[in-house]
Design a protein around this motif. Structure first.
Motif, PDB file in Angstrom:
ATOM      1  N   PRO A  37       1.065  -0.974   0.077  1.00 39.21           N
ATOM      2  CA  PRO A  37      -0.027   0.038  -0.322  1.00 39.21           C
ATOM      3  C   PRO A  37       0.802   0.904   0.503  1.00 39.21           C
ATOM      4  CG  PRO A  37      -1.355  -1.489   1.800  1.00 39.21           C
ATOM      5  CD  PRO A  37       0.564  -1.988   1.006  1.00 39.21           C
ATOM      6  N   GLU A  38       1.627   1.424   1.061  1.00 44.28           N
ATOM      7  CA  GLU A  38       2.836   2.412   0.783  1.00 44.28           C
ATOM      8  C   GLU A  38       2.868   2.816  -0.820  1.00 44.28           C
ATOM      9  OE1 GLU A  38       5.912   4.690   3.913  1.00 44.28           O
ATOM     10  OE2 GLU A  38       5.365   2.401   4.042  1.00 44.28           O
ATOM     11  N   ILE A  39       4.056   1.556  -1.282  1.00 41.89           N
ATOM     12  CA  ILE A  39       4.111   1.853  -2.477  1.00 41.89           C
ATOM     13  C   ILE A  39       3.387   2.519  -3.527  1.00 41.89           C
ATOM     14  CG2 ILE A  39       5.638   0.473  -4.636  1.00 41.89           C
ATOM     15  CD1 ILE A  39       6.528  -1.254  -2.372  1.00 41.89           C
ATOM     16  N   MET A  40       2.437   1.419  -3.440  1.00 41.17           N
ATOM     17  CA  MET A  40       1.592   2.008  -4.601  1.00 41.17           C
ATOM     18  C   MET A  40       0.084   3.893  -4.284  1.00 41.17           C
ATOM     19  SD  MET A  40       1.388  -0.447  -6.713  1.00 41.17           S
ATOM     20  CE  MET A  40      -0.483   0.064  -7.526  1.00 41.17           C
ATOM     21  N   ARG A  41       0.820   3.728  -3.187  1.00 41.90           N
ATOM     22  CA  ARG A  41      -0.109   5.339  -2.967  1.00 41.90           C
ATOM     23  C   ARG A  41      -0.217   5.926  -3.484  1.00 41.90           C
ATOM     24  NH1 ARG A  41       1.850   9.600   1.760  1.00 41.90           N
ATOM     25  NH2 ARG A  41       0.515  11.050   1.552  1.00 41.90           N
ATOM     26  N   TYR A  42       0.657   6.602  -4.805  1.00 47.94           N
ATOM     27  CA  TYR A  42      -0.148   7.827  -5.450  1.00 47.94           C
ATOM     28  C   TYR A  42      -0.377   6.683  -6.901  1.00 47.94           C
ATOM     29  CZ  TYR A  42       2.058  10.789  -2.323  1.00 47.94           C
ATOM     30  OH  TYR A  42       2.459  11.635  -1.280  1.00 47.94           O
ATOM     31  N   VAL A  43      -0.248   5.628  -6.884  1.00 49.91           N
ATOM     32  CA  VAL A  43      -0.315   4.800  -8.267  1.00 49.91           C
ATOM     33  C   VAL A  43      -2.019   4.260  -8.127  1.00 49.91           C
ATOM     34  CG1 VAL A  43       0.375   2.383  -9.644  1.00 49.91           C
ATOM     35  CG2 VAL A  43       1.779   3.977  -8.079  1.00 49.91           C
ATOM     36  N   GLY A  44      -2.694   3.608  -7.684  1.00 46.34           N
ATOM     37  CA  GLY A  44      -3.754   2.573  -7.478  1.00 46.34           C
ATOM     38  C   GLY A  44      -4.052   1.910  -6.519  1.00 46.34           C
ATOM     39  N   ASP A  45      -4.602   1.236  -6.307  1.00 45.70           N
ATOM     40  CA  ASP A  45      -5.087   0.305  -4.678  1.00 45.70           C
ATOM     41  C   ASP A  45      -4.137  -0.742  -5.052  1.00 45.70           C
ATOM     42  OD1 ASP A  45      -7.831   2.233  -3.781  1.00 45.70           O
ATOM     43  OD2 ASP A  45      -8.974   0.931  -5.733  1.00 45.70           O
ATOM     44  N   PRO A  46      -3.955  -1.699  -3.987  1.00 39.78           N
ATOM     45  CA  PRO A  46      -2.686  -2.033  -4.469  1.00 39.78           C
ATOM     46  C   PRO A  46      -3.351  -3.527  -4.399  1.00 39.78           C
ATOM     47  CG  PRO A  46      -3.621  -1.782  -1.946  1.00 39.78           C
ATOM     48  CD  PRO A  46      -3.954  -0.875  -2.861  1.00 39.78           C
ATOM     49  N   ASP A  47      -2.603  -4.583  -5.173  1.00 39.75           N
ATOM     50  CA  ASP A  47      -3.510  -6.100  -6.116  1.00 39.75           C
ATOM     51  C   ASP A  47      -3.311  -7.073  -4.558  1.00 39.75           C
ATOM     52  OD1 ASP A  47      -4.077  -4.620  -8.469  1.00 39.75           O
ATOM     53  OD2 ASP A  47      -1.328  -4.692  -8.787  1.00 39.75           O
ATOM     54  N   PRO A  89       0.362   1.901 -23.620  1.00 38.63           N
ATOM     55  CA  PRO A  89      -0.318   3.003 -23.863  1.00 38.63           C
ATOM     56  C   PRO A  89      -1.043   3.318 -22.388  1.00 38.63           C
ATOM     57  CG  PRO A  89      -0.972   0.499 -24.153  1.00 38.63           C
ATOM     58  CD  PRO A  89       0.468   0.363 -23.330  1.00 38.63           C
ATOM     59  N   THR A  90      -1.458   4.626 -22.537  1.00 33.67           N
ATOM     60  CA  THR A  90      -2.534   5.262 -21.299  1.00 33.67           C
ATOM     61  C   THR A  90      -3.456   4.763 -21.705  1.00 33.67           C
ATOM     62  OG1 THR A  90      -0.554   6.792 -21.828  1.00 33.67           O
ATOM     63  CG2 THR A  90      -2.209   7.126 -20.309  1.00 33.67           C
ATOM     64  N   PRO A  91      -4.430   4.211 -20.762  1.00 35.52           N
ATOM     65  CA  PRO A  91      -5.614   4.390 -21.254  1.00 35.52           C
ATOM     66  C   PRO A  91      -6.519   5.270 -20.119  1.00 35.52           C
ATOM     67  CG  PRO A  91      -5.241   3.704 -18.614  1.00 35.52           C
ATOM     68  CD  PRO A  91      -3.440   3.613 -19.242  1.00 35.52           C
ATOM     69  N   ILE A  92      -7.578   6.237 -20.845  1.00 34.39           N
ATOM     70  CA  ILE A  92      -8.011   7.188 -20.820  1.00 34.39           C
ATOM     71  C   ILE A  92      -9.092   6.966 -19.796  1.00 34.39           C
ATOM     72  CG2 ILE A  92      -9.475   8.653 -21.422  1.00 34.39           C
ATOM     73  CD1 ILE A  92      -6.474   8.561 -22.124  1.00 34.39           C
ATOM     74  N   ASP A  93     -10.249   6.973 -20.208  1.00 35.75           N
ATOM     75  CA  ASP A  93     -11.857   6.906 -19.280  1.00 35.75           C
ATOM     76  C   ASP A  93     -11.500   5.094 -18.707  1.00 35.75           C
ATOM     77  OD1 ASP A  93     -12.487   9.142 -19.817  1.00 35.75           O
ATOM     78  OD2 ASP A  93     -13.025   8.331 -21.974  1.00 35.75           O
ATOM     79  N   ASP A  94     -10.947   4.446 -18.580  1.00 31.91           N
ATOM     80  CA  ASP A  94     -10.738   2.797 -18.582  1.00 31.91           C
ATOM     81  C   ASP A  94      -9.207   3.077 -17.131  1.00 31.91           C
ATOM     82  OD1 ASP A  94     -11.190   0.774 -17.394  1.00 31.91           O
ATOM     83  OD2 ASP A  94     -10.538  -0.413 -19.100  1.00 31.91           O
ATOM     84  N   ASP A  95      -9.335   2.083 -15.882  1.00 33.64           N
ATOM     85  CA  ASP A  95      -8.280   2.176 -14.979  1.00 33.64           C
ATOM     86  C   ASP A  95      -7.118   0.994 -14.651  1.00 33.64           C
ATOM     87  OD1 ASP A  95     -10.201   0.496 -14.111  1.00 33.64           O
ATOM     88  OD2 ASP A  95     -10.354   0.400 -12.277  1.00 33.64           O
ATOM     89  N   ASN A  96      -7.429   0.665 -16.725  1.00 34.70           N
ATOM     90  CA  ASN A  96      -6.549  -0.847 -17.031  1.00 34.70           C
ATOM     91  C   ASN A  96      -5.843  -0.155 -18.310  1.00 34.70           C
ATOM     92  OD1 ASN A  96      -6.778  -2.476 -14.252  1.00 34.70           O
ATOM     93  ND2 ASN A  96      -8.577  -2.623 -14.625  1.00 34.70           N
TER      94      ASN A  96
END
Length: 197
Positions: A37-47, A89-96
């Motif tokens: 969770p600390e590493i993913m803080r600014y990236v997204g929810d931890p997997d 590739p950067t997703p626009i309206d998706d989070d994946n």
């Protein structure tokens, strides 16, 4: 038809680092990165670790003759893994990421983003800047891409410093990863001017 790069051309070196394409053997590193969770803080929810194991065959895919994908960041002297750097590739309206765009003989249709995630043991040492700069060099020397983008959490001051040091400039607030985010960009022309300076 895109000519594939030979495997040795995908091993990228810097003064302190070696970047090697992500492989199934790097699953433990992926879990250490994406489930913290600390590493993913600014990236997204931890997997979840099992979800990471399940997605690894997709994560190690490479597009555009090997030029699009993810690399493991390693210490050059010890081969210790430190994190990940990628061109995706950067997703626009998706989070994946739309991995259907990551195919051997074409570039993705979405814009290409540079990004990185580091183990906590590598924080504060300039590793992200060194890896990001090397990835940009690879992108502008070995691909047909003319613009590289990055999106960050607006509260991520450390990543903002990395992008600035690597020559990316703020271009506005746009959609990315399913939400509004600040976008940064460096063009091939920008990069060539910096390289000649």
């Amino acid at each position: 038809m895109i000519t594939p790069l030979p495997p040795e051309a995908l091993v990228l070196e810097t003064e302190r680092l070696v970047l090697t394409p992500f492989e199934l053997d790097d699953t433990d590193l992926a879990i250490a990165l994406w489930c913290d969770p600390e590493i993913m803080r600014y990236v997204g929810d931890p997997d979840d670790p099992q979800d990471v194991r399940d997605i690894m065959p997709t994560i190690i895919r490479r597009g555009a003759g090997g030029r699009i994908g993810s690399w493991v960041i390693r210490r050059r002297d010890t081969a210790e893994p430190l994190g990940e750097v990628f061109l995706w590739p950067t997703p626009i309206d998706d989070d994946n990421i739309d991995f259907s765009q990551v195919v051997p003989d074409a570039y993705p249709t979405d814009v290409i983003e540079v990004g990185y995630v580091l183990l906590k043991s590598a924080w504060g040492q300039g590793i992200a800047t060194e890896a990001c700069a090397r990835m940009l060099r690879f992108a502008f020397e070995q691909t047909a891409i003319t613009d590289i983008y990055a999106t960050i959490d607006p509260d991520n001051a450390a990543s903002l410093k990395v992008l600035t040091k690597c020559g990316l400039s703020f271009i506005g607030q746009y959609r990315a990863w399913g939400e509004d985010a600040p976008w940064y960009q460096i063009t091939r022309n920008d990069w060539e001017k910096r390289s000649l300076a």
